[in-house]
Design an enzyme around this catalytic site. Structure first.
Site, short mmCIF file in Angstrom:
data_model
loop_
_atom_site.label_atom_id
_atom_site.label_comp_id
_atom_site.label_asym_id
_atom_site.label_seq_id
_atom_site.Cartn_x
_atom_site.Cartn_y
_atom_site.Cartn_z
N ASP A 103 0.69 -1.32 0.07
CA ASP A 103 -0.07 0.19 0.07
C ASP A 103 0.78 1.05 0.07
O ASP A 103 0.19 2.36 -0.05
CB ASP A 103 -1.01 0.06 1.29
N HIS A 118 6.56 -7.64 -1.57
CA HIS A 118 5.36 -8.26 -2.28
C HIS A 118 5.15 -7.01 -3.36
O HIS A 118 3.94 -7.29 -4.03
CB HIS A 118 4.29 -8.65 -1.54
N CYS A 126 5.06 -4.36 -17.52
CA CYS A 126 4.85 -4.88 -18.92
C CYS A 126 5.40 -6.13 -18.95
O CYS A 126 6.65 -6.19 -18.96
CB CYS A 126 4.90 -3.89 -19.86
N CYS A 148 3.35 -0.81 -26.23
CA CYS A 148 3.49 -2.20 -27.15
C CYS A 148 1.95 -2.77 -27.31
O CYS A 148 1.94 -3.89 -28.28
CB CYS A 148 4.37 -3.33 -26.62
N GLY A 185 2.00 -7.18 13.00
CA GLY A 185 0.90 -7.47 12.16
C GLY A 185 1.04 -8.28 11.04
O GLY A 185 0.68 -7.90 9.88
N ASN A 211 1.25 -8.01 17.69
CA ASN A 211 0.14 -8.71 17.14
C ASN A 211 -0.70 -8.76 18.15
O ASN A 211 -0.46 -9.57 19.16
CB ASN A 211 0.57 -9.84 16.49
N PRO A 212 -2.04 -8.39 17.99
CA PRO A 212 -3.18 -8.61 19.31
C PRO A 212 -3.44 -10.32 19.22
O PRO A 212 -3.89 -10.64 20.22
CB PRO A 212 -4.17 -7.91 18.83
N ALA A 229 -1.02 -2.51 16.37
CA ALA A 229 0.32 -1.87 15.94
C ALA A 229 0.65 -0.72 16.58
O ALA A 229 1.83 -0.32 17.31
CB ALA A 229 0.26 -1.74 14.60
P1 NAD Z 1 -2.36 -11.42 7.04
O1 NAD Z 1 -3.76 -10.93 6.48
O2 NAD Z 1 -2.27 -12.79 6.78
O3 NAD Z 1 -2.53 -11.24 8.63
C1 NAD Z 1 -2.67 -10.15 9.28
C2 NAD Z 1 -2.14 -10.11 10.45
O4 NAD Z 1 -1.97 -8.90 11.09
C3 NAD Z 1 -2.86 -10.94 11.57
O5 NAD Z 1 -2.00 -12.03 12.26
C4 NAD Z 1 -3.82 -10.24 12.44
O6 NAD Z 1 -3.83 -11.01 13.79
C5 NAD Z 1 -2.84 -8.91 12.60
N1 NAD Z 1 -3.46 -7.75 12.89
C6 NAD Z 1 -4.91 -7.30 12.57
N2 NAD Z 1 -5.10 -6.25 13.02
C7 NAD Z 1 -3.87 -5.72 13.80
C8 NAD Z 1 -3.53 -4.56 14.07
N3 NAD Z 1 -4.40 -3.60 14.34
N4 NAD Z 1 -2.31 -4.58 14.71
C9 NAD Z 1 -1.38 -5.36 14.47
N5 NAD Z 1 -1.49 -6.71 13.98
C10 NAD Z 1 -2.91 -7.04 13.55
O7 NAD Z 1 -1.60 -10.45 6.52
P2 NAD Z 1 0.19 -10.82 6.33
O8 NAD Z 1 0.81 -11.71 7.26
O9 NAD Z 1 0.75 -9.46 5.90
O10 NAD Z 1 0.29 -11.62 4.87
C11 NAD Z 1 -0.66 -11.62 3.96
C12 NAD Z 1 -0.43 -11.09 2.59
O11 NAD Z 1 -1.30 -9.88 2.25
C13 NAD Z 1 0.94 -10.01 2.35
O12 NAD Z 1 1.43 -10.59 1.31
C14 NAD Z 1 0.58 -8.83 2.09
O13 NAD Z 1 1.25 -8.41 0.82
C15 NAD Z 1 -0.93 -8.91 1.76
N6 NAD Z 1 -1.79 -7.88 2.10
C16 NAD Z 1 -1.03 -6.43 1.92
C17 NAD Z 1 -2.16 -5.49 2.52
C18 NAD Z 1 -1.57 -3.89 2.49
O14 NAD Z 1 -0.84 -3.74 1.68
N7 NAD Z 1 -2.19 -3.29 3.44
C19 NAD Z 1 -3.60 -5.57 3.18
C20 NAD Z 1 -3.95 -7.06 2.81
C21 NAD Z 1 -3.03 -8.02 2.62
#
Ligand code: NAD
Length: 240
Positions: A103, A118, A126, A148, A185, A211-212, A229
């Site tokens: 993001d 990621h 492309c 292209c 997170g 992580n909660p 977080a």
């Molecule tokens: P995930 O969705 O698998 O897990 C999210 C984790 O965050 C969980 O363990 C949850 O308990 C924890 N969580 C939830 N709310 C929280 C908070 N307020 N503070 C701290 N922790 C909190 O995500 P992941 O492990 O990053 O892996 C999933 C993939 O999803 C990654 O590849 C990522 O690129 C992608 N993704 C990215 C975004 C983004 O860019 N914001 C959003 C969704 C998924």
């Protein structure tokens, strides 16, 4: 607890710090995680929107999905936790962020030394021309097609994609040299990113998980902070 944790950043024992962030880092900005309650994959099937096969069979629908995500993400602002990390980077120059997030929220908070494992929602590529660029126009795409004539795709890692080997090598290098590793997170379910805390642990870094919820890799961490977080990161600094 605050005094105890802020000690890690206040003394000079720790100077090579890595923040390893996942979707939970951005949850308080209003960006949904993928998994867990309210996660994106509750509402959308990734097979239709987040893999190369879906893109090849229906590029417009896949691009629409990601453009919608760009529009939603553009409305969001970093939270205090992003600014705390950016501030720590100013005090401890050898601090890296390895993020699984696509993001761009760390960049919005003016952080540096960011490895986007990621990829980024804001980059397009492309496959035909092998070119990749940051889209100057946001949140909508400047174009859906390359000069292209091929469809442009977001430069992010979809399901069944491989991670960029150069980025993985850089990540291994930074993590294996770290003395303090703080994950924020991330569920620890997505490999190879999920193996990164083990590298930090094997290298002797002090490992902290914010992580909660308990995760499948929680056992690898020396200290667990069961808070969102922003709250957990506030514990890391003094008198914020
Ligand atoms: P995930 O969705 O698998 O897990 C999210 C984790 O965050 C969980 O363990 C949850 O308990 C924890 N969580 C939830 N709310 C929280 C908070 N307020 N503070 C701290 N922790 C909190 O995500 P992941 O492990 O990053 O892996 C999933 C993939 O999803 C990654 O590849 C990522 O690129 C992608 N993704 C990215 C975004 C983004 O860019 N914001 C959003 C969704 C998924």
């Amino acid at each position: 607890m605050i005094a105890e944790l802020s000690m890690y950043l206040d003394n000079d024992n720790y100077s090579r710090i890595v923040f390893f962030t996942g979707a939970g880092m951005s949850a308080e900005c209003g960006i949904p995680t993928y998994r867990g309650s309210g996660g994106i994959w509750d509402s959308y099937k990734w097979q239709n929107y987040a893999c190369q096969r879906a893109f090849e069979s229906n590029p417009e629908e896949v691009l629409d999905f990601h453009e919608l995500r760009r529009i939603e993400v553009e409305k969001c602002k970093p939270h205090i936790g992003h600014y705390i990390i950016a501030d720590i980077q100013k005090r401890k120059l050898n601090t890296w962020i390895i993020t699984q997030n696509i993001d761009g929220m760390h960049q919005k908070a003016k952080s540096k030394n960011i490895i986007e494992l990621h990829g980024s929602l804001w980059e397009m590529r492309c496959e035909n021309d092998r070119k990749c660029f940051t889209d100057a126009k946001r949140p909508k795409y400047s174009s859906r097609k390359c000069e292209c004539g091929s469809w442009l795709r977001p430069n992010i890692i979809w399901f069944e994609d491989n991670l960029d080997q150069g980025l993985l090598n850089k990540t291994n290098d930074v993590v294996s040299k770290s003395d303090l590793f703080i994950s924020v997170g991330t569920s620890g379910l997505v490999f190879p990113a999920a193996g990164i805390p083990q590298i930090a642990k094997a290298s002797g870094a002090l490992c902290i998980e914010i992580n909660p919820e308990k995760t499948t890799v929680s056992n690898a961490y020396d200290i667990k902070i069961r808070k969102p977080a922003s709250e957990g990161l506030k514990d890391l600094i003094k008198e914020w």
